[in-house]
Design a protein around this motif. Structure first.
Motif, PDB file in Angstrom:
ATOM      1  N   ASP A 117      31.062 -27.507  -4.274  1.00 34.88           N
ATOM      2  CA  ASP A 117      30.485 -28.647  -3.571  1.00 34.88           C
ATOM      3  C   ASP A 117      31.573 -29.364  -2.769  1.00 34.88           C
ATOM      4  N   GLN A 118      31.241 -30.480  -2.163  1.00 35.02           N
ATOM      5  CA  GLN A 118      32.193 -31.173  -1.268  1.00 35.02           C
ATOM      6  C   GLN A 118      33.403 -31.727  -2.017  1.00 35.02           C
ATOM      7  N   VAL A 123      29.234 -25.536  -9.282  1.00 38.70           N
ATOM      8  CA  VAL A 123      27.860 -25.980  -9.493  1.00 38.70           C
ATOM      9  C   VAL A 123      27.124 -24.894 -10.274  1.00 38.70           C
ATOM     10  N   GLN A 243      20.788 -34.850  -2.457  1.00 39.76           N
ATOM     11  CA  GLN A 243      21.823 -34.803  -1.422  1.00 39.76           C
ATOM     12  C   GLN A 243      22.692 -36.060  -1.382  1.00 39.76           C
ATOM     13  N   ILE A 246      25.235 -34.161  -3.816  1.00 36.90           N
ATOM     14  CA  ILE A 246      25.781 -32.919  -3.274  1.00 36.90           C
ATOM     15  C   ILE A 246      25.305 -32.823  -1.825  1.00 36.90           C
ATOM     16  N   TYR A 250      26.566 -28.074   1.454  1.00 38.11           N
ATOM     17  CA  TYR A 250      27.049 -27.320   0.302  1.00 38.11           C
ATOM     18  C   TYR A 250      25.909 -26.847  -0.604  1.00 38.11           C
ATOM     19  N   LEU A 251      24.684 -27.076  -0.173  1.00 39.36           N
ATOM     20  CA  LEU A 251      23.516 -26.681  -0.963  1.00 39.36           C
ATOM     21  C   LEU A 251      22.746 -25.570  -0.263  1.00 39.36           C
TER      22      LEU A 251
END
Length: 291
Positions: A117-118, A123, A243, A246, A250-251
């Motif tokens: 993720d950022q 994850v 969101q 995350i 990145y999803l």
């Protein structure tokens, strides 16, 4: 394959400069504190004959990072892990990756995003809805897969420092799954997460839960300690809500993001996990000195 490679690779021995700075800021991990803490925890471990853990630097760092480099707290975590392993020896003692291969590859109960993720965190996705077929993967086997996955996470210094994020996907949850999520099963999972999980669990996102999920939650809620409760976020089908934690870059599309729909799982991850089968075999006998 370079250890820095994220996709379908367990990054052993890799720590980025950014992670090192984060460790110093959030975990007190300076060279001086690190050296002193390792020395003290090793002495504490040697003075605890009821425990059977390795005493090399890398192993001790797993527990020290989980406890902000306070050796007494790290020893307490070691004791909690050992107690859990002894209490659930039928689940975790002697666990072998090769024995879980078919369930890991075909079951798709547990997946890990091939990207971070950022915040550079792993994850982990746990499918507890329609994807989970209890007739193929029992609740016990599902837990073993989770346990093996957490052992893989322990191998990554980056993950030790940054922590992990979990997505619990309950899409299509029905009575077939609910009846397998018995109170003893829930107690085992929550005890593991709260007492015997030496990784920084940053967030738990409950996704796509139908109304019947309330049955499961009513059983689990009284068992959840405040620390974990504060990290559980309910989203339902509101991807915008997810969101906030995350970012969509990145999803995958499965969760409202901009990345392609997930088309990978245990089949792609298994070769990365299998490389470390001796490590898992070794871990299977660690914990209590006497079982």
């Amino acid at each position: 394959m370079e250890n820095s490679t994220v996709e379908f690779n367990i990054r052993v021995g890799y720590t980025s400069e950014d992670a090192k700075r984060l460790a110093e800021t959030e975990l007190r991990e300076t060279p001086e504190i690190k050296e002193a803490a390792i020395k003290e925890l090793r002495a504490l471990l040697h003075a605890s004959p009821e425990l059977n853990f390795k005493d090399d630097d890398d192993f001790l760092l797993v527990f020290l990072r989980a406890c902000h480099f306070y050796p007494q707290s790290a020893l307490k975590k070691m004791k909690s892990v050992a107690a859990f392993r002894k209490n659930y020896a039928n689940q975790v003692r002697g666990i072998l990756i090769e024995n879980l291969k078919d369930k890991f590859i075909q079951g798709n109960v547990i997946n890990v995003l091939k990207n971070l993720d950022q915040h550079g965190r792993r994850v982990i996705i746990l499918h507890s809805g329609a994807v989970w077929d209890p007739s193929f993967i029992s609740a016990d086997e599902s837990f073993q897969l989770l346990y093996a996955t957490h052992l893989m996470a322990l191998l990554e210094p980056e993950t030790q420092i940054r922590g992990v994020v979990c997505i619990l996907d309950f899409e299509g949850l029905s009575f077939k799954q609910v009846k397998s999520l018995t109170p003893p099963c829930l107690i085992r999972v929550l005890t593991f997460i709260q007492d015997a999980f030496p990784i920084r669990l940053k967030e738990v996102h409950i996704m796509k839960q139908p109304y019947i999920f309330n049955v499961v939650w009513s059983l689990a809620k009284p068992l959840i300690q405040e620390k974990l409760r504060n990290r559980i976020i309910f989203h339902g089908n509101d991807m915008k809500s997810l969101q906030k934690y995350i970012e969509p870059d990145y999803l995958p599309r499965d969760y409202g993001g901009y990345l392609p729909t997930i088309d990978y799982g245990g089949l792609e991850w298994y070769s990365a996990v299998e490389i470390h089968r001796d490590y898992v075999r070794e871990w299977s006998e660690l914990g209590p000195a006497k079982w």
